[in-house]
Design an enzyme around this catalytic site. Structure first.
Site: not given
Length: 185
Positions: A19, A65
């Site tokens: 990711h 995030y």
């Protein structure tokens, strides 16, 4: 002025996860120009700025995030008054085989939560550099898959793709997007 966003999650525990390929890529591109990142709390990101080929370029890594990346993007885009066509997001794509690269302008988010967050705050008319991370095998959980580190062989393939992007990044600065697209495939 160009804004380049690498998507990923902050923290050493995520540093080499699938990711985080957007973070890995933007760090490689910035290092090509001898830039380093510093934290900008007011923008919720790490940032590196330079003038390259007579053009201001801003690289950011949101520290919010992945799922809240839009918070950082809207702050930087608004502060610097950057046009949509000058925004480039580098991110992982589970629907592309490992190391495959695709460039596109606009479109859907493909279920990518980082892109969803950006779409909410600036729309979807920006440029995307998608880097394939492949799908999990044997019906493994997708969230678990993207948050795990690359295998050694996957990492080598991913880094070859990232080097390809970094080596051809100057074409973006020269406004040669079609040529960039052809060179990275």
């Amino acid at each position: 002025m160009i804004l380049v966003i690498g998507l990923g999650n902050p923290g050493t525990e995520y540093q080499y996860t699938r990711h985080n390929i957007g973070f890995i890529a933007i760090e490689r591109i910035a290092s090509k120009y001898h830039l380093s990142f510093s934290i900008k709390k007011k923008f919720n990101c790490e940032i590196a700025e330079a003038v390259i080929d007579r053009q201001k370029i801003i690289f950011i890594k949101p520290t919010t995030y992945m799922n809240l990346s839009g918070k950082s993007v809207i702050l930087v885009k608004t502060y610097y008054n950057i046009k949509y066509e000058k925004v480039f997001v580098i991110h992982d794509d589970i629907d592309l085989e490992i190391g495959r690269i695709k460039f596109k302008t606009g479109g859907g988010n493909g279920g990518h939560n980082g892109l969803k967050s950006i779409d909410v705050v600036i729309g979807n008319h920006y440029n995307r550099i998608r880097i394939g991370i492949g799908r999990p095998k044997n019906n493994h959980d997708v969230a678990d898959y993207v948050l795990n580190n690359f295998s050694e062989s996957e990492y080598k393939i991913a880094m070859q793709s990232i080097d390809n992007i970094a080596n051809n990044f100057g074409l973006i600065l020269e406004h040669k997007l079609a040529e960039f697209t052809n060179k990275i495939v």
